[in-house]
Design a protein around this motif. Structure first.
Motif, PDB file in Angstrom:
ATOM      1  N   GLY A   1      10.316  18.348 -69.721  1.00 36.52           N
ATOM      2  CA  GLY A   1      10.127  17.638 -70.973  1.00 36.52           C
ATOM      3  C   GLY A   1      11.412  17.482 -71.756  1.00 36.52           C
ATOM      4  O   GLY A   1      12.452  18.025 -71.408  1.00 36.52           O
ATOM      5  N   TYR A   2      11.309  16.726 -72.853  1.00 34.99           N
ATOM      6  CA  TYR A   2      12.521  16.428 -73.629  1.00 34.99           C
ATOM      7  C   TYR A   2      12.950  17.595 -74.509  1.00 34.99           C
ATOM      8  O   TYR A   2      14.075  17.642 -75.007  1.00 34.99           O
ATOM      9  CB  TYR A   2      12.286  15.176 -74.488  1.00 34.99           C
ATOM     10  CG  TYR A   2      11.522  15.431 -75.757  1.00 34.99           C
ATOM     11  CD1 TYR A   2      12.184  15.644 -76.962  1.00 34.99           C
ATOM     12  CD2 TYR A   2      10.131  15.476 -75.760  1.00 34.99           C
ATOM     13  CE1 TYR A   2      11.489  15.884 -78.126  1.00 34.99           C
ATOM     14  CE2 TYR A   2       9.430  15.715 -76.918  1.00 34.99           C
ATOM     15  CZ  TYR A   2      10.108  15.912 -78.098  1.00 34.99           C
ATOM     16  OH  TYR A   2       9.410  16.150 -79.251  1.00 34.99           O
ATOM     17  N   ALA A   3      12.055  18.571 -74.730  1.00 36.93           N
ATOM     18  CA  ALA A   3      12.373  19.666 -75.637  1.00 36.93           C
ATOM     19  C   ALA A   3      12.887  20.911 -74.927  1.00 36.93           C
ATOM     20  O   ALA A   3      13.284  21.873 -75.574  1.00 36.93           O
ATOM     21  CB  ALA A   3      11.140  20.034 -76.469  1.00 36.93           C
TER      22      ALA A   3
ATOM     23  N   PHE B   1      21.272  13.202 -66.807  1.00 37.92           N
ATOM     24  CA  PHE B   1      20.331  12.180 -67.287  1.00 37.92           C
ATOM     25  C   PHE B   1      18.910  12.545 -66.875  1.00 37.92           C
ATOM     26  O   PHE B   1      17.954  12.362 -67.634  1.00 37.92           O
ATOM     27  CB  PHE B   1      20.728  10.820 -66.698  1.00 37.92           C
ATOM     28  CG  PHE B   1      19.835   9.669 -67.087  1.00 37.92           C
ATOM     29  CD1 PHE B   1      20.195   8.803 -68.113  1.00 37.92           C
ATOM     30  CD2 PHE B   1      18.650   9.422 -66.403  1.00 37.92           C
ATOM     31  CE1 PHE B   1      19.379   7.732 -68.456  1.00 37.92           C
ATOM     32  CE2 PHE B   1      17.833   8.356 -66.747  1.00 37.92           C
ATOM     33  CZ  PHE B   1      18.199   7.510 -67.776  1.00 37.92           C
ATOM     34  N   ALA B   2      18.760  13.072 -65.663  1.00 38.31           N
ATOM     35  CA  ALA B   2      17.439  13.353 -65.103  1.00 38.31           C
ATOM     36  C   ALA B   2      16.728  14.499 -65.804  1.00 38.31           C
ATOM     37  O   ALA B   2      15.539  14.727 -65.568  1.00 38.31           O
ATOM     38  CB  ALA B   2      17.560  13.666 -63.609  1.00 38.31           C
ATOM     39  N   GLU B   3      17.422  15.201 -66.679  1.00 36.69           N
ATOM     40  CA  GLU B   3      16.819  16.357 -67.341  1.00 36.69           C
ATOM     41  C   GLU B   3      15.973  15.984 -68.552  1.00 36.69           C
ATOM     42  O   GLU B   3      15.223  16.817 -69.063  1.00 36.69           O
ATOM     43  CB  GLU B   3      17.920  17.333 -67.762  1.00 36.69           C
ATOM     44  CG  GLU B   3      18.684  17.915 -66.574  1.00 36.69           C
ATOM     45  CD  GLU B   3      19.826  18.810 -67.002  1.00 36.69           C
ATOM     46  OE1 GLU B   3      20.146  18.826 -68.227  1.00 36.69           O
ATOM     47  OE2 GLU B   3      20.403  19.504 -66.145  1.00 36.69           O
ATOM     48  N   ASP B   4      16.080  14.749 -69.021  1.00 29.22           N
ATOM     49  CA  ASP B   4      15.349  14.338 -70.228  1.00 29.22           C
ATOM     50  C   ASP B   4      14.579  13.043 -69.952  1.00 29.22           C
ATOM     51  O   ASP B   4      15.167  11.965 -69.895  1.00 29.22           O
ATOM     52  CB  ASP B   4      16.334  14.132 -71.379  1.00 29.22           C
ATOM     53  CG  ASP B   4      15.625  13.815 -72.689  1.00 29.22           C
ATOM     54  OD1 ASP B   4      14.390  13.684 -72.687  1.00 29.22           O
ATOM     55  OD2 ASP B   4      16.319  13.692 -73.723  1.00 29.22           O
TER      56      ASP B   4
ATOM     57  N   HIS C   1      23.813   5.602 -66.113  1.00 30.22           N
ATOM     58  CA  HIS C   1      23.768   6.977 -66.614  1.00 30.22           C
ATOM     59  C   HIS C   1      25.151   7.622 -66.524  1.00 30.22           C
ATOM     60  O   HIS C   1      25.949   7.300 -65.646  1.00 30.22           O
ATOM     61  CB  HIS C   1      22.726   7.808 -65.863  1.00 30.22           C
ATOM     62  CG  HIS C   1      23.005   8.011 -64.414  1.00 30.22           C
ATOM     63  ND1 HIS C   1      22.822   7.028 -63.458  1.00 30.22           N
ATOM     64  CD2 HIS C   1      23.449   9.103 -63.737  1.00 30.22           C
ATOM     65  CE1 HIS C   1      23.144   7.503 -62.267  1.00 30.22           C
ATOM     66  NE2 HIS C   1      23.524   8.760 -62.410  1.00 30.22           N
ATOM     67  N   VAL C   2      25.396   8.548 -67.440  1.00 27.83           N
ATOM     68  CA  VAL C   2      26.699   9.202 -67.512  1.00 27.83           C
ATOM     69  C   VAL C   2      26.851  10.236 -66.402  1.00 27.83           C
ATOM     70  O   VAL C   2      27.885  10.304 -65.729  1.00 27.83           O
ATOM     71  CB  VAL C   2      26.888   9.880 -68.889  1.00 27.83           C
ATOM     72  CG1 VAL C   2      28.174  10.699 -68.915  1.00 27.83           C
ATOM     73  CG2 VAL C   2      26.915   8.826 -69.990  1.00 27.83           C
TER      74      VAL C   2
ATOM     75  N   GLN D   1      13.182   8.762 -59.175  1.00 24.76           N
ATOM     76  CA  GLN D   1      13.052  10.167 -58.767  1.00 24.76           C
ATOM     77  C   GLN D   1      12.459  11.011 -59.886  1.00 24.76           C
ATOM     78  O   GLN D   1      11.636  11.903 -59.642  1.00 24.76           O
ATOM     79  CB  GLN D   1      14.430  10.710 -58.356  1.00 24.76           C
ATOM     80  CG  GLN D   1      14.973  10.101 -57.076  1.00 24.76           C
ATOM     81  CD  GLN D   1      16.415  10.508 -56.792  1.00 24.76           C
ATOM     82  OE1 GLN D   1      17.100  11.069 -57.665  1.00 24.76           O
ATOM     83  NE2 GLN D   1      16.888  10.233 -55.588  1.00 24.76           N
ATOM     84  N   MET D   2      12.866  10.720 -61.114  1.00 20.69           N
ATOM     85  CA  MET D   2      12.317  11.451 -62.260  1.00 20.69           C
ATOM     86  C   MET D   2      10.812  11.235 -62.384  1.00 20.69           C
ATOM     87  O   MET D   2      10.050  12.180 -62.650  1.00 20.69           O
ATOM     88  CB  MET D   2      13.026  11.006 -63.546  1.00 20.69           C
ATOM     89  CG  MET D   2      14.489  11.397 -63.616  1.00 20.69           C
ATOM     90  SD  MET D   2      15.357  10.566 -64.980  1.00 20.69           S
ATOM     91  CE  MET D   2      14.559  11.318 -66.407  1.00 20.69           C
TER      92      MET D   2
END
Length: 414
Positions: free
Chosen positions: A70-72, A128-131, A123-124, A159-160
């Motif tokens: 998740g984003y948090a 990026f895939a973590e959020d 993506h940088v 993939q995400m």
């Protein structure tokens, strides 16, 4: 202590677009030094401060580490030794990972200027895939700038989705991004990107299900229900319609994925069939009341609105009452605006006439052209008859308006 303008302000300056918000990063300082300089702390998860004069946000340079889905699910590190490049590296897209120093020099370690010039969203870093919110943000930037997503970024986004990251998104964040994207100049691009990476099927399966569903080609030359929905949405955007109107445009035909298509196909009953899916979407993403109500109203009534020329005066009055047009005329007019978009959001039908909108407003005006107070006074001794008397008076006003309209548009499909 050094401060840098970062993110969207740098990006939009390079695009020669208006800069409305400015964000700053501070390198080589800690929270104590910021407060000593008069900055007021406001950050909950990581150190963010308001400038004592401008009230703009200044954040300490930081890095982040993924700790949960998740984003948090992040831990942050914001100490003096964090460099500007480390801070920029944690950002989502290269076009958002640039900074500008006090002399106007652009610091661009990841090629953001190149991607701006070539209209690419890239993506940088693998972080990026973590959020999962970044999928929605990328789609929203596509809607804002009409940029293409870099192939490697699209692969990462797919993939995400496959890894279930999108499933962890919370309703408030999803709606926030969807609402922003709907109000961008090219909202269709947001849904194209979400569909391409598979996220649309997770976030809005009811909309995704429309793609590949056929319609009768004589009335819908674009044939595909999903394509039609996107055309309606884009027409709504091009017409400058509000967020509730654009949201209603997006959901107006959800029933077509559920109604059996006959040989033409015509999707009879899709207006009624779509109501429950609209309610499901509204509940899933905690959609604000104004958007939710208009979307349901348009879905349920747009076929009746289109077919006003076939209605008896009594049915006209019944419809006006059921859609609460007398008490909420602005919402009624908003629904009619979406109906215009529905009619013109078709291949080669962008300028199709839609006299129904003006006629419905004329009918409402006629029905309001009565003295309800006088009627109530006349039936003061039999108050149970007041509503019936008001309806009778309204019908008397509606009748000639509807008769004239039918005479003018007889056999013209209006």
């Amino acid at each position: 202590m050094k401060t840098y303008l970062v993110g969207g302000a740098v990006r939009d300056r390079l695009l020669n677009l208006p800069v409305t918000d400015r964000d700053w990063v501070v390198v080589g300082a800690d929270a104590a030094e910021m407060m000593a300089a008069g900055f007021r702390p406001v950050g909950k998860d990581f150190p963010v401060f308001l400038h004592p004069q401008s009230q703009e946000e200044y954040a300490l340079a930081r890095t982040e580490r993924k700790t949960a889905k998740g984003y948090a699910g992040f831990d942050f590190y914001a100490e003096k030794d964090v460099t500007l490049e480390q801070d920029l590296m944690r950002r989502d897209l290269t076009i958002n990972a640039m900074a500008q120093d006090s002399d106007g020099l652009i610091i661009d370690p990841f090629g953001g200027q190149h991607d701006l010039q070539h209209k690419v969203l890239r993506h940088v870093s693998p972080a990026f895939a973590e959020d999962p919110v970044r999928i929605l943000r990328t789609a929203r930037f596509a809607a804002r700038y009409d940029f293409e997503v870099a192939p490697e970024t699209m692969i990462l986004m797919r993939q995400m989705v496959e890894n279930g990251e999108v499933d962890a998104l919370v309703a408030e964040r999803v709606w926030q991004e969807l609402a922003k994207g709907l109000m961008e100049p090219k909202p269709v691009r947001m849904f194209e990107v979400l569909r391409a990476c598979g996220a649309l099927k997770v976030l809005l399966p009811e909309v995704d299900a429309l793609f590949g569903v056929p319609q009768r080609a004589d009335y819908h030359p674009e044939i595909d229900c999903g394509i039609h929905t996107m055309m309606v949405l884009q027409y709504a955007a091009d017409s400058g319609l509000t967020l509730p109107e654009r949201y209603a445009a997006l959901l107006h035909d959800l029933g077509k994925a559920l109604t059996p298509a006959d040989i033409l196909p015509r999707h009879h009953g899709h207006d009624m069939a779509g109501v429950e899916p609209v309610r499901t979407v509204n509940a899933r993403w905690k959609v604000p009341k104004a958007c939710a109500e208009l979307a349901e109203l348009v879905c349920r009534w747009h076929i009746i609105f289109h077919s006003v020329g076939e209605l008896k005066p009594a049915t006209v009055l019944k419809t006006l009452k059921k859609v609460d047009a007398f008490r909420r005329p602005q919402r009624f007019e908003a629904a009619l605006n979406v109906c215009v978009a529905d009619t013109r959001g078709r291949l080669h039908r962008e300028n199709a006439p839609y006299p129904q909108r003006a006629h419905w407003l004329e009918l409402l005006h006629a029905a309001n052209n009565i003295d309800t107070a006088a009627i109530a006074a006349a039936y003061a001794e039999t108050p149970q008859k007041i509503a019936e008397a008001i309806d009778k008076a309204r019908l008397a006003e509606i009748n000639p308006v509807q008769t004239a309209y039918k005479a003018q548009y007889a056999g013209k499909g209006h």
